[in-house]
Scaffold this motif. Structure first.
Motif, mmCIF file in Angstrom:
data_model
loop_
_atom_site.group_PDB
_atom_site.id
_atom_site.type_symbol
_atom_site.label_atom_id
_atom_site.label_comp_id
_atom_site.label_asym_id
_atom_site.label_seq_id
_atom_site.Cartn_x
_atom_site.Cartn_y
_atom_site.Cartn_z
ATOM 1 N N SER A 151 0.830 -1.203 0.000
ATOM 2 C CA SER A 151 0.000 0.000 0.000
ATOM 3 C C SER A 151 0.861 1.248 0.000
ATOM 4 O O SER A 151 2.018 1.220 0.428
ATOM 5 C CB SER A 151 -0.925 0.006 1.221
ATOM 6 N N GLU B 106 0.468 5.841 0.118
ATOM 7 C CA GLU B 106 -0.347 7.048 0.184
ATOM 8 C C GLU B 106 0.523 8.197 -0.292
ATOM 9 O O GLU B 106 1.665 8.334 0.154
ATOM 10 C CB GLU B 106 -0.791 7.273 1.637
ATOM 11 N N ARG C 72 0.649 12.100 -0.307
ATOM 12 C CA ARG C 72 0.038 13.251 0.349
ATOM 13 C C ARG C 72 0.672 14.515 -0.212
ATOM 14 O O ARG C 72 1.826 14.800 0.097
ATOM 15 C CB ARG C 72 0.390 13.168 1.826
ATOM 16 N N THR D 215 4.645 4.718 2.760
ATOM 17 C CA THR D 215 4.718 3.403 2.110
ATOM 18 C C THR D 215 4.769 2.285 3.133
ATOM 19 O O THR D 215 5.360 2.442 4.212
ATOM 20 C CB THR D 215 5.947 3.314 1.178
ATOM 21 N N VAL E 123 1.526 5.039 8.595
ATOM 22 C CA VAL E 123 1.274 4.405 7.298
ATOM 23 C C VAL E 123 0.050 3.515 7.436
ATOM 24 O O VAL E 123 -0.057 2.752 8.397
ATOM 25 C CB VAL E 123 2.497 3.569 6.870
ATOM 26 N N GLN E 124 -0.854 3.607 6.483
ATOM 27 C CA GLN E 124 -2.142 2.912 6.622
ATOM 28 C C GLN E 124 -1.982 1.400 6.799
ATOM 29 O O GLN E 124 -2.623 0.812 7.654
ATOM 30 C CB GLN E 124 -3.042 3.215 5.427
ATOM 31 N N ALA F 168 -0.944 5.291 -6.737
ATOM 32 C CA ALA F 168 -1.445 6.448 -5.990
ATOM 33 C C ALA F 168 -1.155 7.733 -6.764
ATOM 34 O O ALA F 168 -1.972 8.666 -6.786
ATOM 35 C CB ALA F 168 -0.813 6.490 -4.598
ATOM 36 N N LYS G 127 -4.724 14.107 -1.943
ATOM 37 C CA LYS G 127 -4.091 13.015 -1.212
ATOM 38 C C LYS G 127 -4.773 11.732 -1.647
ATOM 39 O O LYS G 127 -6.006 11.647 -1.625
ATOM 40 C CB LYS G 127 -4.306 13.213 0.295
ATOM 41 N N GLU G 128 -3.975 10.780 -2.084
ATOM 42 C CA GLU G 128 -4.581 9.562 -2.609
ATOM 43 C C GLU G 128 -3.854 8.333 -2.060
ATOM 44 O O GLU G 128 -2.655 8.375 -1.789
ATOM 45 C CB GLU G 128 -4.508 9.543 -4.138
ATOM 46 N N THR G 129 -4.597 7.277 -1.918
ATOM 47 C CA THR G 129 -4.002 6.028 -1.457
ATOM 48 C C THR G 129 -4.208 4.951 -2.519
ATOM 49 O O THR G 129 -5.102 5.060 -3.347
ATOM 50 C CB THR G 129 -4.639 5.531 -0.157
#
Lengths: 784, 163, 265
Positions: free
Chosen positions: A485, A487, A489, A500, A538-539, A560, A623-625
């Motif tokens: 995954s 993101e 930002r 990351t 980090v998600q 992303a 902002k994208e993931t």
């Protein structure tokens, strides 16, 4: 593209802190009230624990607490698990024995953790650890996998009768046996792949902190994959629910696989922090690392390779016994199965392959993935066998390989893998040219004049990286998905943070990931920061191993960025009253193609956040993931050539030259890629010539438990390397990259061993080819 | 307990330590200078190398009390303010580090090496002189390159000063 | 490391008096003692630091007479020009002990007083027929090294210097243990008017020893070729993870050849 984008040799952004002593490793962390922990460990390879008396230790100066396995179990802390299910060929699931983070009634290897002692200083904790009285009823131990399978061998786990964890197979036995039966020539090999200790220079460490007010846990740990650590500690070990557990892997001083796994110490430090009310820090001594870090490799294999009358390979049969140590570590079961047998076709067109693998418990440290993980084992047996076959058939090793190369892609092997792209002859030619292969006979003669034995050997490797398509690995038994995954930002002023799930512990992600972003948006690399290693920031992430951060981790960033770019173009089109399809990103601005109308990147970012003039219905912000799940493995491949001189008087081998010609697909930063190859090759040379973990067969003591006895490659043991790359872009990911982290360790051991055996004229040599072994082999060869 | 008094990175420091305190632990835990690392227990890996009275020594194999009265330079004291020491710059330029853990000791050893070889260095000498420093990441290739490059810069600087 | 009391001796007398405390040990460079204390294999109650005693330091060369203070570091021995002029072998030996950092701290006195069976200096002392000078007496090297980590030193006795006559020719060659880099076989050869002396370290079960086979072969012809076909018995040689006794026996002869080669320049 700017000089700091993809393909640029950018000096690393992260270096400044490391070269000024400002790196932040787990051992550097200090919390108010923090205490130091020392583990009481089993001095025996195999014993029943009859009693543990902590009373004297508790009275020692500075001691805050002494905790044992019984208390751990009473608090419901779970056993350590292996997360990849393998089924034996009879359909039965693998036999996993219980591994308690602190042993309760049985210890199964020297170093098995028995209790934790927490005190004001490490010296005090160590003093008190010596005062913990553990009574053992010592049992017979077995350290060699082959011995453990014998009738009457000491039994480690009641779950695994005869110490057999699984008896697994891949491929088709009947056509393979038929190919061997009807072969014009069969090359037979007995291959031993030595046991290695990963030896990241930073010893493992953990700092557990329980915040009573928030009922929340934080664990600083030397991990290659903090999110997986959190997931596993929460889901299986019952330490804390995920939302109450933060795992931070700050600067980590090398991993090479050994810091993927979740070990007893981080679990126990977290639990002990709650029990004692103080933050608990543990840092391994090197000897502790030798004893308790997951080791690598340790296979014994019988190989039969069949050739027809034209020297084409018609079949390959492999029978492997894999030593798993005393417990099944997190990914142990995947290493000698799906990371190993699936690569047994190598670079060659082999119509029939059959592999049988037996996994075995012994009274040794658990064995799991170490740089290459399964692929070095496959490559070693294949490439030693190919070289031997060439000698037996009286043909050039290079030409025997070339003749059998796969040349058409995609290529479906008989062992699951479908190779997507490659050009093996180009690597072979590049390596031979760089090594001046043709000039070798003259060099051999010249060396002979000086009383030296010169030899040359090669190795043509393939590996599967970019681990891995989630559905595919799920069908093969993996307990997790192996996506990544990211993101992206974009801040209101246009600077960018990339979050990351990959983890950098030497790989240079702070530079290469930033290069990707800087190149894509045309902004200075200084404006891009990479954030990783903290589950609160980090998600989600699956971490770094299996040469996956480029192919999988960066592909997630790429995805992303696609989303960021799409939204930015929408905003730009709106601001410039242009058609969205006409917007291009160039040199840090969004432009209307073919006009001089443009919006600088920072203005675009500001517009996204001021939100005064956005397209109707658009959410503010930029902002994208993305989660990226690869569609296939990637298949880096290459050819390595090693040239050595052996001193017949002492058996000392000097590496005269080492050539690596790799195909990694597209390359983000050649400087970093070369560095990965250098390091991998040095580890491979270490395996071939220097390193080997040795247990005493009777007592089960680890004889090589420090650098006094375990030979680490030093600067004088290795040469400068000649490395080059060619490029068949990987079609399976948007960046066309394959991965480079493990190649060096995979391709080099057989090249070295082929060179040494060529030099001494004897094939009877096992790794590590120490001076004594080489001398003895020479001695035996000349006696005959 | 012993009273110790040292000059560390140009700063006078005093303290009272357990006699068994190693210099490396004094630097890390008492002075907060965590750039100096411990990578082994057998005095072999060299992650702990600092300069004591101008010479490279293993701070894991010296008691803090033994070092009392000495002048110590650690990795944190090598740069001249914001200006990197040529050895630090060369490690960065030549990608002489990956995980960074052995790097402080490696750089301190390398500076000492150049100081001891005013005649200059060649690859074989550098490799031999790195006997006491273990790196697991780089395969030494770029470390050797970095040291050779820095030695050129450092010796040029010395020659200019001498001239 | 267990708790310990550190003392810094200002003089030999001071050191000797401090040594009467408990289970005291002298500390010179600390390159062996401190690692042993760290892993708790050595547990002295007190350590007495000898490194600030001025009279233990320095090398003096007068004609062929050499005196090396016990507190002289390996780096100082390696770099001593006067010594190099008359006995380069001992400088070369010192230049290859451990690594540069170890050589900055480790001392000759510390090395021989510890008498590690894989240490380099004992071979030089024995082959050079050196005299070990202590704060109480003088001991011939022949009598000084008595076994593994054993010497003729009495309780509390301090090595202050070694003296020897530089031989006309000498050479040292060692085969390092691949892991520890201690000698797995190290051979020091010395030739002077009294004959040839050959001492071997790293190989013997009882520590450093002289090799009569090699001495005999070199006595009439001090040349590597004289060792062609010479063997030394593997009985009494160490066998361990890194080298069997047979392999060590081979290395002893090979290192002797190389040492002679070095001695002959």
């Amino acid at each position: 593209m700017g000089v700091e984008g993809i393909g640029a040799r950018v000096a690393r952004k992260e270096d400044k802190r490391f070269i000024t002593g400002a790196g932040r490793y787990v051992e550097d962390m200090v919390l108010p009230g923090m205490r130091q922990a020392v583990f009481v460990r089993s001095p025996h390879a195999h014993a029943a624990i009859t009693s543990i008396d902590v009373s004297k230790a508790l009275e020692m100066p500075g001691v805050v607490g002494v905790l044992t396995g019984r208390e751990l179990k009473a608090d419901g802390i779970g056993n350590i698990i292996c997360g990849w299910m393998i089924h034996s060929k009879d359909g039965s699931p693998m036999k996993m024995g219980a591994w308690s983070p602190l042993a309760v009634d049985r210890v199964r290897y020297v170093g098995d953790a028995v209790a934790i002692v927490i005190a004001d200083t490490k010296g005090q904790a160590r003093d008190a650890a010596e005062a913990v009285e553990v009574s053992y009823d010592v049992r017979d131990a077995v350290t060699q996998a082959v011995d453990a399978l014998k009738p009457g061998a000491p039994q480690l786990h009641p779950e695994a009768e005869g110490n057999l964890i699984f008896d697994w197979e891949l491929g088709d036995a009947a056509p393979t046996d038929a190919a061997i039966a009807s072969a014009a020539h069969v090359t037979t090999m007995h291959i031993v792949n030595n046991r290695l200790v990963p030896n990241a220079m930073e010893p493992r460490a953990a700092l557990g902190y329980y915040d009573k007010a928030e009922d929340h846990y934080t664990c600083w740990t030397t991990s290659q994959n903090p999110h997986v650590a959190r997931l596993v500690m929460s889901a299986f070990y019952n330490v804390a629910p995920e939302n109450k557990l933060r795992v931070i892997a700050p600067d980590v001083g090398g991993g090479f696989g050994s810091k993927i796994f979740i070990y007893p110490e981080e679990i126990v430090c977290l639990w002990a922090s709650k029990k004692t009310g103080v933050p608990v820090k543990w840092v391994a001594d090197r000897t502790e690392s030798f004893m308790t870090d997951a080791h690598g490799r340790d296979h014994v294999t019988e190989v039969k390779m069949a050739f027809d009358a034209d020297n084409r390979i018609t079949g390959l049969k492999v029978d492997t016994i894999a030593n798993f140590g005393a417990y099944m570590s997190l990914f142990s079961s995947s290493v000698p199965t799906y990371l190993y047998a699936t690569l047994l076709s190598g670079q060659y067109n082999i119509p029939a392959i059959h592999a049988n693998v037996r996994a075995v418990y012994t009274n040794t440290s658990p064995v799991d993935a170490y740089r290459g993980a399964g692929r070095p084992e496959a490559t070693y047996l294949l490439e030693r066998t190919m070289e031997t076959a060439a000698r037996e058939l009286g043909v050039s090793p290079a030409e025997l390989r070339r003749q059998n190369f796969i040349t058409e892609f995609p290529h479906q092997t008989p062992v699951i893998m479908c190779y997507d792209a490659g050009d093996y002859a180009t690597s072979l030619d590049a390596a031979m040219q760089a090594a001046d292969y043709a000039g070798f006979p003259a060099r051999r003669d010249e060396a002979k004049q000086r009383g030296k034995l010169r030899g040359i050997g090669m190795s043509a490797y393939i590996e599967a990286c970019g681990i891995a398509p989630s559905a595919a690995v799920g069908s093969l038994g993996a307990g997790v998905g192996l996506w990544e995954s990211a993101e992206v930002r974009v801040n209101a002023v246009g600077t960018i943070e990339v979050l990351t799930g990959s983890h950098s512990h030497g790989q240079g992600h702070e530079t290469t990931f930033a290069q990707l972003v800087a190149g894509r948006l045309g902004i200075p690399i200084e404006q891009v920061s990479i954030v990783h290693g903290d589950t609160d920031k980090v998600q989600m992430g699956m971490g770094t191993y299996g040469s996956r951060s480029g192919a999988v981790g960066m592909s997630a960033v790429f995805k992303a960025l696609d989303k960021v770019e799409a939204k930015a173009k929408k905003i730009a089109a709106h601001l410039m009253e242009a058609d969205e399809g006409d917007i291009v990103i160039e040199n840090g601005a969004l432009k209307v193609a073919g006009t001089d109308k443009n919006v600088p990147w920072f203005q675009l970012a500001l517009a996204a956040y001021t939100a005064h003039n956005l397209p109707a219905g658009m959410e503010p912000g930029l902002k994208e993931t993305a989660f990226y799940d690869p569609s296939n493995f990637t298949f880096p491949a290459g050819c390595y050539i090693c040239e050595v001189e052996v001193d017949p008087d002492t058996g000392t081998t000097e590496i005269i030259q080492f050539v690596a010609a790799d195909d990694f697909g597209n390359i983000i930063n050649p400087m970093i890629v070369e560095g990965q190859v250098h390091g991998g090759v040095a580890q491979g040379i270490g395996q071939a010539m220097l390193e080997g973990a040795v247990y005493d067969r009777e007592s089960g003591q680890l004889v090589t438990a420090s650098y006094m006895d375990y030979t680490m490659p030093r600067a004088s043991d290795v040469p400068s390397f000649k490395v080059s790359t060619s490029n068949t872009p990987c079609p399976g990911n948007p960046l066309g990259i394959k991965g480079c982290g493990e190649a060096g360790a995979i391709g080099s051991p057989p090249a070295v061993m082929n060179a040494i055996t060529d030099a001494i004229g004897s094939n009877d040599l096992t790794m590590p080819a120490t001076p004594e072994k080489v001398w003895a082999a020479l001695h035996a060869a000349t006696k005959h | 307990m012993s009273d110790v008094s040292l000059t560390v990175n140009g700063r006078r420091v005093t303290g009272t330590v357990e006699d068994r305190t190693l210099l490396v632990h004094y630097l890390r835990e008492h002075l907060g200078l965590t750039g100096t690392h411990v990578g082994c227990d057998t005095s072999q890996c060299g992650a702990c190398v600092v300069h004591v009275d101008g010479k490279a020594v293993k701070s894991c194999t010296m008691l803090a009390a033994q070092a009392s009265g000495s002048t110590v330079v650690t990795i944190e004291g090598l740069a001249n303010g914001a200006e990197l020491h040529p050895m630090q710059a060369a490690f960065k330029e030549n990608h002489g580090l990956q995980c960074g853990f052995c790097t402080p000791g490696m750089i301190m050893a390398a500076v000492d090496m150049v100081n001891r070889h005013p005649e200059g260095l060649d690859e074989a000498t550098v490799r031999a002189e790195l006997e006491g420093n273990i790196c697991r990441c780089t395969g030494y290739h770029n470390i050797v390159k970095a040291i050779l490059a820095a030695s050129q810069v450092m010796l040029k600087g010395t020659a200019q000063v001498a001239a | 490391m267990y708790s310990v009391n550190y003392h810094r001796a200002s003089s030999l007398a001071d050191a000797a008096s401090l040594a009467k405390k408990g289970e005291a040990r002298y500390l010179s460079g600390g390159m062996t003692l401190i690692p042993a204390m760290k892993v708790r294999l050595a547990a002295p109650s007190d350590v007495i630091d000898l490194s600030h005693i001025a009279e233990l330091k320095g090398v003096s060369v007068s004609g062929n007479s050499v005196r090396i203070g016990a507190g002289t570091t390996h780096a100082e021995v390696a770099g001593n020009a006067a010594l190099k002029a008359i006995c380069p072998a001992i400088c070369s030996l010192a230049a290859h002990i451990g690594d540069p950092h170890v050589r900055h701290m480790g001392t000759l006195g510390g090395s021989i007083a510890n008498n590690d069976p894989a240490a380099d200096y004992p071979a030089a002392m024995l082959a050079l027929n050196a005299t070990i000078v202590t704060d109480r007496r003088e001991i011939p090297a022949e009598d000084f090294f008595t076994g593994l980590f054993e010497t003729a030193l009495d309780e509390g006795e301090i090595v202050t210097a070694v003296t020897f006559q530089a031989p006309s020719k000498s050479g040292y060659s060692k085969f390092p243990n691949p892991a520890s880099r201690y000698a797995m076989a190290g051979v020091f050869v010395a030739q002077d008017q009294d004959g040839v002396r050959v001492a071997v370290t790293g190989a013997g079960e009882n520590g450093v020893f002289r090799s009569p086979e090699i001495e005999a072969a070199l006595a009439s012809n001090f040349d590597a070729s004289a060792l062609q076909g010479v063997t030394v018995p593997s009985d009494g040689l160490m066998s361990d993870l890194h080298a069997s006794a047979a392999y060590r026996a081979n290395l002893v002869v090979v290192m002797a050849k190389r040492a002679v080669g070095a001695a002959n320049g």
